[in-house]
Design an enzyme around this catalytic site. Structure first.
Site, PDB file in Angstrom:
ATOM      1  N   CYS A  99     108.519  59.993  32.878  1.00 51.84           N
ATOM      2  CA  CYS A  99     108.016  58.923  32.019  1.00 51.84           C
ATOM      3  C   CYS A  99     106.550  58.727  32.369  1.00 51.84           C
ATOM      4  O   CYS A  99     106.222  58.151  33.405  1.00 51.84           O
ATOM      5  CB  CYS A  99     108.798  57.631  32.235  1.00 51.84           C
ATOM      6  N   GLU A 131     107.573  60.610  24.973  1.00 52.07           N
ATOM      7  CA  GLU A 131     107.697  61.944  25.550  1.00 52.07           C
ATOM      8  C   GLU A 131     107.162  62.942  24.526  1.00 52.07           C
ATOM      9  O   GLU A 131     107.104  62.644  23.325  1.00 52.07           O
ATOM     10  CB  GLU A 131     109.161  62.281  25.882  1.00 52.07           C
TER      11      GLU A 131
END
Length: 232
Positions: free
Chosen positions: A2, A107
């Site tokens: 992340c 992402e």
């Protein structure tokens, strides 16, 4: 991993949601495009007040023994499978756990046409809570509070985007993560629930999110994804 997330809600909203005191002094506004080394809001348990508190921390954990804070840029994430054994994190796992509020995270999915940024967000626009750790570092300019986000193996559809995802906590697990003296090993080993993951949308978004200089709700707008080219 992340490496970019959305936390645009006001600190007042977060304070009400987590029933926590606001210790940020209003110094950390919400951002749609939060990047490593930037100031973020985290929720911790203050044993003196016996209350939760929202504090301002720099994203990228700086261990107390670090020579300088630059190490934090390499410690934005900690793997749930090994965090309890790593020298940089193991003391924090025992007594310096935090919650990291997120509206969603980003992402980059690798496809035939390159990398496509995707926004992973609850379909009901609810708030996500990731497990995190924090640390205090004493430097020449005073004390620095920093944090890291714990990640786990991605599950369900999220595996098509990236192999890792934040360790998301819901319900009683949030309180358990902050509880003083609690053994975090069980929570670290449990993947996010199927129900929670099923409630997430994988939304292709524009390339503008790739620059940390960009911010604003337009970064969350969906974009069409071109179909892969074929020979016929």
């Amino acid at each position: 991993m992340c490496g970019r997330y959305d936390s645009h809600r006001s600190t007042d909203d977060l304070s009400a949601y987590f029933d926590a005191d606001d210790d940020t002094g209003g110094d950390v506004p919400g951002r749609y495009n939060t990047a490593p080394t930037q100031p973020v809001r985290i929720v911790v348990y203050d044993p003196e007040r016996e209350r939760r508190a929202i504090q301002a921390a720099r994203w990228g954990l700086v261990p107390f023994w670090a020579k300088d804070p630059s190490i934090g840029s390499r410690m934005i994430n900690a793997r749930a499978e090994t965090v309890a054994d790593k020298p940089a994190y193991r003391s924090a796992v025992r007594s310096m756990r935090a919650l990291v509020p997120m509206d969603g995270w980003f992402e980059w999915r690798v496809g035939e046409s390159g990398k496509q940024p995707c926004y992973l967000v609850p379909r009901d626009a609810g708030l996500l809570t990731a497990a995190g750790l924090f640390s205090w570092w004493d430097g020449p300019d005073g004390r620095l509070l920093s944090c890291t986000i714990i990640t786990t193996a991605a599950v369900g559809e999220l595996r098509t985007v990236h192999e890792r995802m934040p360790l998301l906590l819901a319900g009683a697990d949030r309180a358990a993560w902050l509880a003083p003296g609690a053994d975090a090993a069980e929570l670290l080993s449990v993947p996010p629930s199927d129900e929670l993951v099923a409630g997430l949308e994988v939304r292709p978004v524009g390339a503008a999110v790739g620059s940390v200089r960009n911010d604003g709700p337009h970064l969350l707008d969906p974009v069409p994804v071109a179909a892969p080219a074929t020979l016929f």
